[in-house]
Motif scaffolding. Structure first.
Motif, PDB file in Angstrom:
ATOM      1  N   VAL A 137       0.847  -1.194   0.000  1.00 20.13           N
ATOM      2  CA  VAL A 137       0.000   0.000   0.000  1.00 20.13           C
ATOM      3  C   VAL A 137       0.883   1.245   0.000  1.00 20.13           C
ATOM      4  N   GLN A 139       1.137   5.588  -0.483  1.00 21.87           N
ATOM      5  CA  GLN A 139       0.389   6.839  -0.406  1.00 21.87           C
ATOM      6  C   GLN A 139       1.228   7.964  -0.982  1.00 21.87           C
ATOM      7  N   THR A 144      -4.134   7.032  -2.101  1.00 21.96           N
ATOM      8  CA  THR A 144      -3.560   5.734  -1.769  1.00 21.96           C
ATOM      9  C   THR A 144      -3.833   4.741  -2.884  1.00 21.96           C
ATOM     10  N   ARG A 145      -2.865   3.897  -3.161  1.00 23.93           N
ATOM     11  CA  ARG A 145      -3.071   2.812  -4.114  1.00 23.93           C
ATOM     12  C   ARG A 145      -2.387   1.549  -3.605  1.00 23.93           C
ATOM     13  N   SER A 146      -2.847   0.404  -4.115  1.00 23.21           N
ATOM     14  CA  SER A 146      -2.318  -0.890  -3.707  1.00 23.21           C
ATOM     15  C   SER A 146      -1.684  -1.567  -4.917  1.00 23.21           C
ATOM     16  N   VAL A 147      -0.478  -2.087  -4.735  1.00 24.41           N
ATOM     17  CA  VAL A 147       0.262  -2.749  -5.806  1.00 24.41           C
ATOM     18  C   VAL A 147       0.604  -4.166  -5.359  1.00 24.41           C
ATOM     19  N   GLU A 165       5.780   8.807  -3.500  1.00 22.91           N
ATOM     20  CA  GLU A 165       4.880   7.850  -2.861  1.00 22.91           C
ATOM     21  C   GLU A 165       5.605   7.143  -1.722  1.00 22.91           C
TER      22      GLU A 165
END
Length: 290
Positions: A137, A139, A144-147, A165
């Motif tokens: 996760v 930010q 926020t994004r999840s990879v 990030e």
């Protein structure tokens, strides 16, 4: 050699840290610094500003959340993960991995987030986290994004993370079957490593699904799809034989770089040996769990 001059700033919140680094990537996040500071001293990396994130609360916690997932804060040191009761109970292979990363100094101050963000091909955690189906996760200024761990490392020393990030947490499902990890190393870094995780129903004698990742061969960990396919739905006691039946095909499909750690054929051979030892360990673990 000393690094070129830079500013130093301490951040108390994630938002402050992201803002201080800047969208142009003028700054860099700093926590353990075990690889970053060495690279700066060698003048391989230069930054206008180091942003210290050690004072940001919550980035060093480890919990089993309400969704039955394990969460590991990005600022957790290898030493902390190795000794954490939650990790030792639910995924002891990860605790053992972290207890043997590099050397005592690195384990004491180096963080799992820093290890991942550096993108070093010869590293331990990325291979294991791929096998564990982890997501990372991040930010940044836009949210926020999840990879997925499999997609995070783009190539050698390069990840998909944007400069501004901040990695906040690593999340993966609580394992329901054996999790194993084996490596062969020269010095402090693995020449080849293999992580494997089986998903199993409670009390079942068959493997519901399997995830297998091989690392340190190319620029990023690689799945062994043929092995994963043959293990799906298979009785545990047949796992070792089944892997042997597809091993040559699976190893031939791996992308392998020849370097000081060995030739391509040598590394493929090591990967096969480690995989079969992983399987033996997983079968034994399942037997003890009955």
């Amino acid at each position: 050699m000393l690094p070129t001059p830079f500013e130093f700033e301490r951040a108390s919140t994630i938002a402050d840290a992201v803002s201080a680094v800047g969208q142009e990537g003028d700054g860099m996040f700093y926590s353990g610094g075990t690889e970053l500071l060495l690279a700066m001293k060698m003048r391989v990396i230069h930054t206008e500003r180091l942003v210290d994130i050690k004072g940001i609360p919550g980035l060093d916690r480890i919990v089993l959340n309400d969704a039955n997932e394990l969460e590991i804060g990005s600022r957790c040191t290898h030493k902390k993960i190795a000794g954490d009761s939650v990790i030792r109970e639910h995924v002891p292979a990860l605790a053992s991995l972290c207890a043997n990363v590099a050397n005592v100094r690195v384990r004491s101050v180096g963080t799992i987030g820093g290890n991942l963000c550096f993108g070093e091909p010869h590293a331990d955690p990325p291979t294991m986290l791929g096998a564990l189906d982890a997501r990372l996760v991040l930010q940044g200024p836009n949210g926020t994004r999840s990879v997925h761990a499999d997609d995070f490392i783009r190539s050698e020393l390069e990840t998909v993370r944007e400069p501004d990030e901040l990695m906040m947490v690593i999340v993966f499902p609580r394992p329901t079957g054996p999790v194993t990890y084996r490596r062969f190393k020269h010095g402090e870094r693995p020449s080849v490593n293999v992580g494997m995780a089986w998903s199993m129903e409670a009390g079942a004698h068959s493997i519901k699904s399997a995830r297998v990742r091989v690392g340190a061969l190319g620029s990023r960990p690689q799945p062994l799809k043929a092995v994963e396919g043959v293990l799906k739905g298979l009785p545990v006691h047949d796992a070792h034989r089944a892997i042997q039946s597809v091993l040559a095909e699976a190893l031939d499909e791996l992308d392998v770089n020849e370097d000081r750690h060995g030739s391509a054929d040598y590394k493929r051979h090591l990967a096969g040996v480690l995989l079969l030892r992983n399987a033996e360990e997983a079968v034994a673990m399942r037997g003890r769990a009955k």
